[in-house]
Design an enzyme around this catalytic site. Structure first.
Site, PDB file in Angstrom:
ATOM      1  N   GLU A 201      31.765 -14.486 -49.903  1.00  0.00           N
ATOM      2  CA  GLU A 201      30.603 -15.141 -50.045  1.00  0.00           C
ATOM      3  C   GLU A 201      29.125 -13.409 -50.438  1.00  0.00           C
ATOM      4  O   GLU A 201      28.991 -12.862 -49.138  1.00  0.00           O
ATOM      5  CB  GLU A 201      30.373 -16.477 -49.939  1.00  0.00           C
ATOM      6  CG  GLU A 201      28.537 -17.010 -49.870  1.00  0.00           C
ATOM      7  CD  GLU A 201      28.130 -18.312 -48.883  1.00  0.00           C
ATOM      8  OE1 GLU A 201      26.804 -18.508 -49.579  1.00  0.00           O
ATOM      9  OE2 GLU A 201      29.237 -18.241 -48.200  1.00  0.00           O
TER      10      GLU A 201
ATOM     11  N   ARG B  46      41.419 -16.647 -38.000  1.00  0.00           N
ATOM     12  CA  ARG B  46      40.526 -15.013 -37.874  1.00  0.00           C
ATOM     13  C   ARG B  46      40.317 -14.122 -36.793  1.00  0.00           C
ATOM     14  O   ARG B  46      40.606 -14.333 -34.986  1.00  0.00           O
ATOM     15  CB  ARG B  46      39.191 -15.444 -38.092  1.00  0.00           C
ATOM     16  CG  ARG B  46      38.302 -16.547 -37.282  1.00  0.00           C
ATOM     17  CD  ARG B  46      36.956 -16.968 -37.170  1.00  0.00           C
ATOM     18  NE  ARG B  46      36.905 -17.331 -37.918  1.00  0.00           N
ATOM     19  CZ  ARG B  46      35.774 -17.404 -39.323  1.00  0.00           C
ATOM     20  NH1 ARG B  46      35.052 -15.966 -39.113  1.00  0.00           N
ATOM     21  NH2 ARG B  46      35.290 -17.238 -40.769  1.00  0.00           N
TER      22      ARG B  46
ATOM     23  N   LYS C 262      28.233 -13.752 -39.757  1.00  0.00           N
ATOM     24  CA  LYS C 262      27.369 -12.689 -40.490  1.00  0.00           C
ATOM     25  C   LYS C 262      25.929 -13.147 -39.930  1.00  0.00           C
ATOM     26  O   LYS C 262      24.669 -12.704 -40.524  1.00  0.00           O
ATOM     27  CB  LYS C 262      27.259 -13.680 -41.668  1.00  0.00           C
ATOM     28  CG  LYS C 262      28.697 -12.181 -42.561  1.00  0.00           C
ATOM     29  CD  LYS C 262      28.419 -12.801 -44.270  1.00  0.00           C
ATOM     30  CE  LYS C 262      30.030 -13.578 -44.458  1.00  0.00           C
ATOM     31  NZ  LYS C 262      29.510 -14.147 -46.240  1.00  0.00           N
TER      32      LYS C 262
HETATM   33  P1  ATP Z   1      30.769 -17.513 -44.228  1.00  0.00           P
HETATM   34  O1  ATP Z   1      31.641 -18.545 -45.241  1.00  0.00           O
HETATM   35  O2  ATP Z   1      29.925 -18.637 -42.327  1.00  0.00           O
HETATM   36  O3  ATP Z   1      29.258 -17.390 -44.643  1.00  0.00           O
HETATM   37  P2  ATP Z   1      32.622 -15.524 -43.713  1.00  0.00           P
HETATM   38  O4  ATP Z   1      32.597 -14.674 -42.316  1.00  0.00           O
HETATM   39  O5  ATP Z   1      33.599 -16.730 -43.958  1.00  0.00           O
HETATM   40  O6  ATP Z   1      30.982 -16.260 -43.191  1.00  0.00           O
HETATM   41  P3  ATP Z   1      33.044 -15.099 -46.449  1.00  0.00           P
HETATM   42  O7  ATP Z   1      31.799 -14.566 -47.391  1.00  0.00           O
HETATM   43  O8  ATP Z   1      33.545 -17.201 -46.253  1.00  0.00           O
HETATM   44  O9  ATP Z   1      32.140 -14.980 -45.413  1.00  0.00           O
HETATM   45  O10 ATP Z   1      34.757 -14.379 -45.917  1.00  0.00           O
HETATM   46  C1  ATP Z   1      35.153 -14.229 -46.995  1.00  0.00           C
HETATM   47  C2  ATP Z   1      36.747 -13.895 -46.539  1.00  0.00           C
HETATM   48  O11 ATP Z   1      36.192 -13.460 -45.436  1.00  0.00           O
HETATM   49  C3  ATP Z   1      36.851 -15.426 -46.172  1.00  0.00           C
HETATM   50  O12 ATP Z   1      38.267 -15.450 -47.022  1.00  0.00           O
HETATM   51  C4  ATP Z   1      36.702 -15.524 -44.445  1.00  0.00           C
HETATM   52  O13 ATP Z   1      37.871 -16.280 -44.494  1.00  0.00           O
HETATM   53  C5  ATP Z   1      37.571 -14.275 -43.931  1.00  0.00           C
HETATM   54  N1  ATP Z   1      37.053 -13.895 -43.223  1.00  0.00           N
HETATM   55  C6  ATP Z   1      35.863 -13.905 -42.380  1.00  0.00           C
HETATM   56  N2  ATP Z   1      35.513 -13.630 -41.430  1.00  0.00           N
HETATM   57  C7  ATP Z   1      36.888 -13.292 -41.089  1.00  0.00           C
HETATM   58  C8  ATP Z   1      37.765 -12.972 -39.298  1.00  0.00           C
HETATM   59  N3  ATP Z   1      36.647 -12.789 -38.729  1.00  0.00           N
HETATM   60  N4  ATP Z   1      38.392 -12.288 -39.532  1.00  0.00           N
HETATM   61  C9  ATP Z   1      39.228 -13.000 -40.770  1.00  0.00           C
HETATM   62  N5  ATP Z   1      39.186 -12.798 -41.968  1.00  0.00           N
HETATM   63  C10 ATP Z   1      37.808 -13.085 -41.989  1.00  0.00           C
END
Ligand code: ATP
Ligand code: MG
Length: 573
Positions: free
Chosen positions: A43, A268, A278
């Site tokens: 995102e 994760r 984030k």
């Molecule tokens: P949010 O959705 O709360 O803004 P997010 O960290 O999930 O935060 P995204 O941009 O949705 O951010 O993440 C992109 C991809 O990265 C998603 O598929 C998510 O599952 C993966 N991802 C995010 N954080 C981690 C992590 N700590 N370890 C592994 N994969 C992650």
């Protein structure tokens, strides 16, 4: 984890992770005609961090392993928090990590028309309805895991009325939050995600790509499965928190008769001394706790890059930690282990004095200078040698001298002989003090001309070798030293502990404004990496310019991970 590293050394081919096992099975059954297609769906509401790097390596790496494809798709369904700046940084970071989406760059917003059509299709099937409850009321009707929810009073609207109202929502006839479109599933489901989830909300806001075309925006849960389906993603790899959402994605796709991607969840990445949220990283940036998203103390990919991390070390780390189904927290020292391993191989060695103490060689001729041969990288003979200047006045590290040393201090002290790396043996004869403060400001030494190159013809030994630079040839530079951003292992940890900011390390950055470096560094450019002998690995910071060179210390030489392993091995014995 001790085991993991040892295993790697013995057998570099690791057994397949559970995701690859699923894919192997799918290939055996010729599912999707043997096609493998993954995606990375960020995102655009922040910069990528080391956790995202794990997901990037997994998605792009899996596609590569199976000769498949991986898309980059921006999940830009929420107009209020998303910005072009993030899109730019994310694409830059993925490229830097070494991955390529070729011509497959997509935006969820490209599919808004299609999603709207799909929603109409569900309404026509009697599977979605316009609901007039406020967000607050929707929450109240939702129930709890143990208590069933209540049906919305608007649930039984006719298909005709729903179609008309949904069209009015799209045309902008209602204010923000006045109505939603909801899926008609089951308010008594034990899975809360299935209790008539909201599909669309009204939001009169401009979108970074579609501008003012839309004033209704799809919810993540409605959009995400459709995006995967539209792109023909075969394996939709995501983090564990989406496990309970999978039945909902399947329900939508079943009702629409659309192509199903197979969602696979993994745990994760969490790292000690690090936060990965984030929202919190944004707060650190906005409130000035750090100097931007790319501050070298940040766990963002741009921060790690500026700090001097190599993309290889991050990829190695991501690869070796593997994927798991259960949440865990990985020791940040393991990331640092892969960093050191890589930097050790590739970094030229140089000498730089961070906390300078002036040394005058009393018996060295005033105007003489000579050039001594130094090895560029003992790990890489092809890196060759270079010449470094020596003269009467030098700088050594302040911490390499003690007037009244304790027993195990083998470095310089009055009357003792030590080696200057690649140069001569010197013996300290006198320490000059600042009369007021008592601080030692200058040393006087003698050198033995017979020890040129650093070896004594009579084979006499010295117990230590110091790095040094010639004062009149040295480059003055600023060096920034970093420590962990947080003082505790798990700053995000317990909700009870309260605000994570109170665990910030107050001395995570130390600026040394006046360091002296050997003159070969004059040609160092932004991004170049070096090992300063005995002091660690360093890189040129983008703040560096013709007037003033600025270096970051990427990491010290001491390998805490190796030490931890040794200690563990000892305890196990
Ligand atoms: P949010 O959705 O709360 O803004 P997010 O960290 O999930 O935060 P995204 O941009 O949705 O951010 O993440 C992109 C991809 O990265 C998603 O598929 C998510 O599952 C993966 N991802 C995010 N954080 C981690 C992590 N700590 N370890 C592994 N994969 C992650
Ligand atoms: Mg997310």
């Amino acid at each position: 984890m001790t085991e993991k590293i040892e295993n790697n050394k013995e057998k570099p081919e690791r057994s397949a992770n559970f995701i690859h096992q699923i894919i192997d099975e799918d290939l055996k059954n010729n599912k999707n005609d043997g096609r493998i297609h993954t995606r990375f769906p960020p995102e655009p509401n922040g910069y990528l961090h080391i956790g995202h790097a794990k997901s990037i390596c997994l998605n792009f790496g899996t596609a590569k392993k199976y000769n498949g494809l991986c898309n980059l798709r921006f999940d830009d369904t929420n107009p209020s928090k998303e910005e072009e700046e993030y899109v730019k940084s994310i694409t830059e970071d993925i490229r830097w990590l070494g991955f390529d989406w070729e011509d497959r760059l997509y935006f969820a917003s490209d599919y808004f028309d299609k999603m709207y059509e799909y929603a109409v299709q569900l309404i026509k099937k009697g599977k979605a309805y316009v609901c007039d409850l406020s967000a607050e009321e929707v929450r109240e009707h939702r129930g709890t895991p143990l208590i069933a929810g209540e049906n919305s009073p608007y649930r039984e609207r006719s298909i005709k009325e729903n179609l008309e109202l949904f069209e009015c929502m799209r045309r902008g006839e209602f204010p923000d939050g006045a109505r939603t479109l909801r899926a008609k599933i089951d308010m008594a489901s034990s899975n809360l995600n299935m209790r008539d989830p909201v599909m669309y909300r009204i939001l009169h806001e401009s979108h970074h790509r579609t501008g003012d075309k839309w004033c209704i925006y799809p919810m993540y849960d409605w959009a995400h499965g459709l995006e995967d389906s539209i792109e023909g993603i075969t394996h939709s790899i995501c983090t564990l928190e989406f496990e309970d959402h999978r039945p909902l994605y399947d329900w939508f796709l079943d009702e629409l008769g659309a192509y199903h991607s197979q969602q696979i969840e993994f745990a994760r990445l969490n790292l000690t001394y690090t936060i990965m949220s984030k929202r919190k990283l944004l707060e650190l940036v906005e409130k000035g706790y750090v100097n931007g998203w790319d501050d070298p103390r940040m766990p963002t990919i741009s921060g790690l890059r500026r700090r001097g991390y190599t993309s290889e070390s991050i990829r190695n780390f991501a690869d070796r930690i593997g994927v798991a189904k259960r949440e865990s927290i990985v020791d940040v020292a393991l990331l640092e282990f892969y960093l050191r391993e890589d930097l050790n191989k590739r970094s030229p060695r140089v000498m730089g004095v961070l906390r300078p103490l002036k040394v005058v060689i009393n018996n060295y001729p005033e105007d003489k200078e000579e050039y001594l041969t130094a090895i560029n990288n003992p790990e890489d003979p092809s890196a060759g040698t270079r010449k470094i200047p020596f003269s009467k006045v030098l700088y050594i590290e302040k911490t390499d001298f003690m007037e009244n040393p304790p027993k195990k201090f083998y470095r310089l002290t009055p009357g003792r002989e030590v080696r200057l790396r690649y140069a001569y043996f010197i013996t300290c004869t006198d320490a000059v003090k600042d009369k007021r403060t008592g601080e030692i400001i200058e040393l006087h030494c003698t050198y033995d001309p017979a020890t040129k190159g650093g070896d004594a013809p009579d084979r006499r030994k010295v117990k230590s070798t110091l790095h040094w630079v010639s004062a009149k040839h040295a480059i003055e530079a600023e060096v920034r030293l970093y420590d962990r951003l947080f003082k505790v292992e798990n700053p995000a940890g317990d909700k009870d502990i309260g605000d994570y900011k109170k665990f910030l390390n107050p001395i995570s950055l130390e600026i040394l404004p006046r360091c002296f470096l050997e003159p070969s560094l004059i040609s160092a450019k932004h991004g170049d990496r070096f090992q300063f002998e005995r002091m660690g690995y360093f890189c040129v910071d983008p703040d560096s310019n013709n007037q003033r060179m600025v270096f970051n210390r990427t990491i010290t030489l001491r390998d805490t991970w190796e030490r931890i392993q040794k200690k563990q091995a000892k305890n196990n014995r």
